[in-house]
Each structure stands twice: as structure tokens, then as C-alpha cells.
Design an enzyme around this catalytic site. Sequence first.
Site, PDB file in Angstrom:
ATOM      1  CB  SER A  31      -5.040   2.426  -2.275  1.00  0.00           C
ATOM      2  OG  SER A  31      -5.197   3.727  -2.699  1.00  0.00           O
ATOM      3  CG  HIS A  57      -0.362   3.656  -4.107  1.00  0.00           C
ATOM      4  ND1 HIS A  57      -0.064   3.222  -2.846  1.00  0.00           N
ATOM      5  CD2 HIS A  57      -1.556   4.310  -4.005  1.00  0.00           C
ATOM      6  CE1 HIS A  57      -1.022   3.593  -2.024  1.00  0.00           C
ATOM      7  NE2 HIS A  57      -1.934   4.245  -2.706  1.00  0.00           N
ATOM      8  CD  GLU A 110       3.355   1.788  -1.544  1.00  0.00           C
ATOM      9  OE1 GLU A 110       3.811   0.994  -0.719  1.00  0.00           O
ATOM     10  OE2 GLU A 110       2.125   1.978  -1.705  1.00  0.00           O
ATOM     11  CG  ASN A 133      -2.473   1.647   2.249  1.00  0.00           C
ATOM     12  OD1 ASN A 133      -2.291   2.503   3.121  1.00  0.00           O
ATOM     13  ND2 ASN A 133      -3.002   1.934   1.077  1.00  0.00           N
TER      14      ASN A 133
END
Length: 638
Positions: free
Chosen positions: A393, A414, A426, A464
Site C-alpha cells: 500500500s 494494490h 490500483e 492513499n
Amino acid sequence: MLVVTVDNPPVNAASADMRQGLFAAIDHAATADEIIGVVITGAGKTFVGGADIREFGKPMAEPLLPQLVNHIEASEKPVVAAINGAALGGGLEIALGCHHRIAAPVAKLGLPEVKLGIVPGAGGTQRLPRLAGVVAAAEMAATGRMVGAEEARALGIVDAVADGDLVASAVAAARDLAGRPPRRTGGLPVPAVDGEAFDRMATKVLTCARGQDAPGEALRLIRSAADRGLAEGLVDERATFIRLRDSEQAKALRHVFFAERAAAKVDGLEGIEPLWVAHIGIVGLGLMGSGIAIAALDAGYAVTGVETTAEAAAKGRERIAGLLDRNVASGRLDAAGREKRLARLTVSDRMEDLAEVDLVIEAVFDDLKVKTELFKRLDASVRPDAILATNTSYLDPDVLAAATLRPERVVGLHFFSPANIMRLVEVVRCAKTAPDVLATGLAVAKRLGKLPVVSGVTEGFIGNSIFSAYRREAEFLLEDGALPQEIDAAMESYGFAMGPFAVFDLTGLEIAWARRKRQAATRDPNERYVEIADRLCEAGRFGQKAGRGWYAYPDGKRTVDREVTALIEAARAKKAIVPRPIEADEIVSRLLGAMAAEGDRLLANRIAQRASDIDLVMINGYGFPAHKGGPMFAAGRT
Ligand code: 3HC
């Protein structure tokens, strides 16, 4: 017999030309004596994919779709729909206007208009309940759920499922019906409604639809079909369709629809074919690895799962079997499907057992040292042409790639937890990822039923990064005068299922705390830094699992906690900030603004290829309400 094949690639949408052509065909059949009936079918994989969404917002040419459907229904000669593939929205409405429907076993039928923020506009809400009953029709139209051919037959939506040549069966049926008065769907009575079953279904649907207008309107239109004539229902339906079509929610959802198609078009991959993947290795069978394994088994891949010890491997297998059991219990999977999946699963504690896989996904603890070591070992254990994918991540996948002899075959995949449910992946393009490796990452994610979005390398990738900006601004708001419950309430009424602080509590506060501690040494002392979350963690308030976080959770229920308010007040006082009341509007606009500004940075740095990719990430991975179009759309950036 006149067989009309709708051939309007890519999905046989009911564009102006198509409507004119089909209308003319029905006219022709009416006047040509030698034609005793009409069969309508579609070329390719689709029957008719619905109204042409690209025409929305532009002046519409006649015949409009409702006129076409009425024209078909009014035909004196039998019109039979030979539903060869997807009959969606206006496509199903055309089929409902026909006098008889035969579906190929692969056909899918549905009214997905609510997913575009609208209701059916060509009779779907009035004709479907006449065939399937009010409750089933309303559930389909209000959720957009598609049904397969068998279910459509059981519900009475189609008259038969063809086991041989579809068009030949439809021609035979039309011959049979010729000379008899046509069975017009619009002329059928609406079956009696089970009011209680309707209310139960409606409550469920409306809870999921929070904030969206279309599902409630679809329910209303179908419920009232039972109490009024067809003509009156059609007028109401059309007016509602037009009103919703021009609404902000529909514009946002159309943006999302086209964003999903655009995301598949990735710079530098034109003409690049993905590599063949049949066997996937997964290292780490914790919650994430098991979820990925389920998705891979569901998609038909052979899976080899590797853990550090034989005991952990056996536990992983148990966890996967347990997840499959849950799917059996909920009716999503049958016992035979479970067995088939387990037969394709091998678990082991030996890296060498990955020797045959085409792609390995590592889903181990997110620690650079652990992952670098693992990548070195993988590099030595798997075929030289196999792809190595990391589910990290936050770590830099370029560092992991550099630890191998095949950096061009390293890519990020991801996933979001639970990986068998969450749609977003992702796909991280590392500095050296080869185009066919990136294309393979996208293709595998797509086959897993996921929505892949390409991200470049930056800490936290697209999602994120934006989420960190959101978190930072939410914490500034705390210091400035808002309380967690006020911020959460503002975002929930904007459309998020949960506000940011409720989400922090749900996912746990300790990982972000550890990152902040790591970053402390290099943090710019002039940067605004909010210490409140650190104070919470120091007090053991790690979130919902700990029973306390930004809220207290007596009996599991989210409750405002005075101790947290006191911590916030103390933090403000320490910085001599005089708090001021902050209205919900300001909360929403500051949080959205922070997300969009971070999105701008990602675009400028080419981490995201287009603004709409960012919207998809936030909608599908972070609960941003789809009917607001995503943070970039909401900020007018797309
Ligand atoms: N109108 C215009 N373009 C459409 C379209 C539509 N209804 N449906 C799909 N397309 C386009 C896509 O944008 C894409 O274009 P691109 O290649 O330029 O990106 C192309 O067709 C292929 O689409 P997909 O990648 O989605 O193709 P798939 O084969 O994966 O899926 C499908 C086919 C299941 C038909 C899927 O495209 C789909 O679900 N389409 C939308 C169906 C829908 O929502 N219909 C209702 C429309 S509203 C309506 O009918 C109102 C009526 O009640 C009056």
C-alpha cells in the site's frame, strides 16, 4: 418472416439511426403481405445495450425510444425478440414491447438505468411488472440487477430459453403466433402485489441507495403500475426519466460510466497484448491473500498459496474454505462450485512450489525489509518469465523491483480489503515495468471482476495519497473548531456511507501512527502538524477493535466520547487556537478541496493519467459517493 438484426457496434445501442431503422422495419412488415411476422435480434454479443447514453443532454431525434416500443407493441403481426446477449435498459424495453421473447442461455436482462441516475424511460417500469410482478420488477429496476436467461424465464420475463439455434426458434415461434391476436405486454393486468414483501424489499434497496434519487423513483413508478392504467403510468415514467436525466446525479453517474471505460485506455499500451496467465501464486494467506485467492479461484485460475510454515499454510486453506462456505450459505455459490474451486487450490510452505506459476502476488506484512527479502527469494524460485506483483500500500515498488533480476517484470497490484469483495485494484506502473507486464496486470484484474486503475509510483499511490490529504484536512478542521461527529455528519449527509473519523476507527489508527513516527525525523518543522491522533494512540485508543478511538464503542455502538473532546480542546489550547463553529458546508468544501488539490498534484506529476481515474479510485476504494462523480468531478476538474 422478417428477421431484423440490430447491428450497431459496439453494443447495438438504440441511437437515432437504429431507432429509425427498426421503426421502418416494423412499418415495412405491416404493409408487406408476404411477411407474416418479425423477429428482432442483435449482432455480436449484445441484443441491444440500451439507449445511446452519448445522446443524453443533446436534442433527441424521432422516433424516440418510447414511440418505437409502442410501435412494436402495436404491430398486428407477431414480433418476437430473439435475445442473443445483453438486453439492458432500452434494450429490455424493446424486448418487452415484443409479443414473445426467447433468450439464448447466455442472455442477460436488466434495467440498469438507476446506475446512471435515471429510471427507465421507454416503458420498463410499466411493462416489466406486468410480466414479472411488482416486487421482482421493482427490485430489478431499483437496484439495476441483471438476471440470466433461466431466472428471466422463471420470472416470466422471457417465454423460453432456446437450447438450439436462437433465431430459428424465434422464427418458429413467430410462425406459430401468426394470424392470432398478439399478446401485448402493455395490455396484461399487473399481478396483485404482496404489500409486505414490497415494503421489505424497498427498505433494503433504499438503505443501500442512500442519497440517490433514482432508486426511490423506480420503486414508486413500479408500485403505482398496479393502481393505474398503462398510459398514465407511461406519462409519469417519461416525465420522471427526463427530470432525472437532466439532474446533477445523473450527470455525475454518466461521468462515472464513461470514466470506467476510459480507465482501460492506458498510455503506451496501444496494441500491446497481455501475457497468458493461467496459474497464480499468492504469498501470504492472511485476510488480504485469502481474499485475493477467492477472487482468483472465482475467476477460474489455478492458485498456489504459500505461507511461512505448514501450519500457516493449512490455516490459509481453512480461511479460504471458510470464505467459500460463506458464499455457499448466502446462496452465491453452490456446493459443486465450492469443490471445483478448492480442487484448483494448492497450499504450501515452500517457495519452490511456485516454480510453475505465471504470476505471483505477494500479500505479506507491509514492511520494506520483509518484502525485499521475499522478492529476492521469489526471483530465485519462479520461472524467469513469471511476473512478480506486489500488493504493497505504501512501500516503493521500485525498490522491490530493484531487488530482483527482472525489474521489468515487476508490477503493483494494490487490492483493497476484503479483496474478494472490493472492486478497485490500483495497477502500479513501476519505473521499469514492461508494457506487456502492465497490460497483463490490467487483464488479470479485469478477469478477477475488478476495476483496474493505473497509478504511477508515489507514496500511497493515487488512493492513499488523496486519502492522506483528506485525513490531514479533517484534522485541521478539528483544530479549527469542528468535532469528529460534526465532520462525520457533514460528510455522511454529503453521501459518504461513513465520515472520515468513523472510517479511521474502523480501519484502526495504529498503522498511520507508525507511519507518522517514521516520518517524524524528516518532517518539515514549518508544516502544520496535528498531534491529536498521536494523543489518542498514546492513550491506547486504536479504534473500533480496541473499543475506543475517535469515538467510544459501548456495545459496539459508535458514541461521542467526552475524553476525545477534551483531548481536542487541549490540543487547540496548546497551539493557542481559538476554535470557531464550522458549518457543514464549509467542512464539505474544505475536505473536497483538499482531495482535488492533491488530485491536481497527482496529475501534474503524471501519477494519474486522467482526472476521471482519480474519481474511480475514490469511489470504488474509499466510499466517495458515486452520484457525486468523485472528487475531481465535484471540483469541476473533468
Ligand atoms: N450507449 C452508448 N455507448 C455505450 C453504451 C450505451 N448504452 N453502452 C456501452 N457503450 C460503449 C462504451 O462506452 C464503450 O465505448 P468505448 O469502446 O468507446 O469506450 C463500448 O460501448 C463498449 O462498452 P463496454 O466496455 O462496457 O463493453 P462490454 O462488452 O464490457 O459490456 C454492456 C457491454 C454490458 C452492454 C455494457 O456496455 C453496459 O452495461 N452498457 C450500459 C448499459 C446501460 O446502462 N443501458 C441503459 C442505458 S439508459 C436507457 O436505456 C434509458 C432507456 O430506459 C430510455
